[in-house]
Design a protein around this motif. Structure first.
Motif, PDB file in Angstrom:
ATOM      1  N   GLY A 160       0.779  -1.222   0.000  1.00 56.07           N
ATOM      2  CA  GLY A 160       0.000   0.000   0.000  1.00 56.07           C
ATOM      3  C   GLY A 160       0.816   1.279   0.000  1.00 56.07           C
ATOM      4  N   LYS A 161       2.145   1.170  -0.071  1.00 54.50           N
ATOM      5  CA  LYS A 161       3.006   2.350  -0.079  1.00 54.50           C
ATOM      6  C   LYS A 161       3.660   2.495  -1.450  1.00 54.50           C
ATOM      7  N   VAL A 162       3.665   3.714  -1.980  1.00 55.77           N
ATOM      8  CA  VAL A 162       4.243   3.976  -3.297  1.00 55.77           C
ATOM      9  C   VAL A 162       5.752   3.757  -3.247  1.00 55.77           C
ATOM     10  N   VAL A 163       6.261   2.955  -4.190  1.00 58.42           N
ATOM     11  CA  VAL A 163       7.704   2.718  -4.299  1.00 58.42           C
ATOM     12  C   VAL A 163       8.279   3.386  -5.552  1.00 58.42           C
ATOM     13  N   CYS A 164       7.443   3.564  -6.575  1.00 61.39           N
ATOM     14  CA  CYS A 164       7.899   4.121  -7.841  1.00 61.39           C
ATOM     15  C   CYS A 164       6.688   4.688  -8.560  1.00 61.39           C
ATOM     16  N   GLN A 165       6.902   5.819  -9.244  1.00 62.77           N
ATOM     17  CA  GLN A 165       5.809   6.390 -10.029  1.00 62.77           C
ATOM     18  C   GLN A 165       6.377   7.202 -11.173  1.00 62.77           C
ATOM     19  N   GLY A 166       5.569   7.414 -12.191  1.00 60.39           N
ATOM     20  CA  GLY A 166       6.003   8.217 -13.323  1.00 60.39           C
ATOM     21  C   GLY A 166       4.966   8.242 -14.420  1.00 60.39           C
ATOM     22  N   GLU A 167       5.246   9.057 -15.410  1.00 61.30           N
ATOM     23  CA  GLU A 167       4.415   9.134 -16.602  1.00 61.30           C
ATOM     24  C   GLU A 167       5.216   8.544 -17.744  1.00 61.30           C
ATOM     25  N   PHE A 168       4.557   7.817 -18.620  1.00 58.87           N
ATOM     26  CA  PHE A 168       5.283   7.260 -19.747  1.00 58.87           C
ATOM     27  C   PHE A 168       4.421   7.219 -20.989  1.00 58.87           C
TER      28      PHE A 168
END
Length: 152
Positions: free
Chosen positions: A134-142
């Motif tokens: 439930g915790k964000v480890v990685c994010q981005g737009e692609f």
């Protein structure tokens, strides 16, 4: 939204050209056509990259977390397109606003969420968020393109 949607590894392999050791999606658990897709990657100590990243302190490389999100995006696009795709392939075209929040280690289950942003012709823009517990480890737009294999 369908919480009953499920794709196992055999169906995933029908949609993606990736194979061991580079297939980084184990299962699709939710799909809302044209909106979002949720998949999982079980991270185990048996992954080849842990031999060198890092000995004694195994951490999943961030670029592989992004690749897992990109492959999830590929499944999303291939499942969302209504036309017959035949000899087409999904190619990563760009990444923006990437952030790594915490390490991913053996024993983690990487939950891969991809959200549709927009499409123009054969270019798809998506937002990806990877989570563990439930915790964000990685994010981005692609962005990615659907292309003919023969044009490569």
């Amino acid at each position: 939204m369908s919480n009953e949607f499920f794709l196992d590894i055999r169906k995933i392999m029908e949609l993606l050209p990736h194979r061991y050791p580079f297939l980084l999606v184990d299962r699709v658990v939710e799909f809302e056509p044209g909106v979002r897709l949720k998949a999982i990657k079980n991270v185990t100590m048996n992954e080849d990259y842990f031999q060198g990243h890092f000995p004694g302190l195994p951490v999943m490389p961030g670029v592989l977390q992004l690749e897992a999100l990109a492959q999830t995006g590929g499944i999303f696009v291939m499942s969302s397109v209504e036309e017959e795709l035949g000899d087409k392939v999904f190619l990563f075209a760009g990444i923006n606003k990437v952030k790594f929040r915490r390490p991913v280690v053996p024993g983690d289950q990487l939950v891969l969420n991809v959200f549709f942003e927009r499409q123009k012709m054969n270019i798809w823009k998506m937002r990806g968020v990877a989570e563990v517990d439930g915790k964000v480890v990685c994010q981005g737009e692609f962005s990615a393109a659907v292309a003919n294999k023969g044009d490569m």
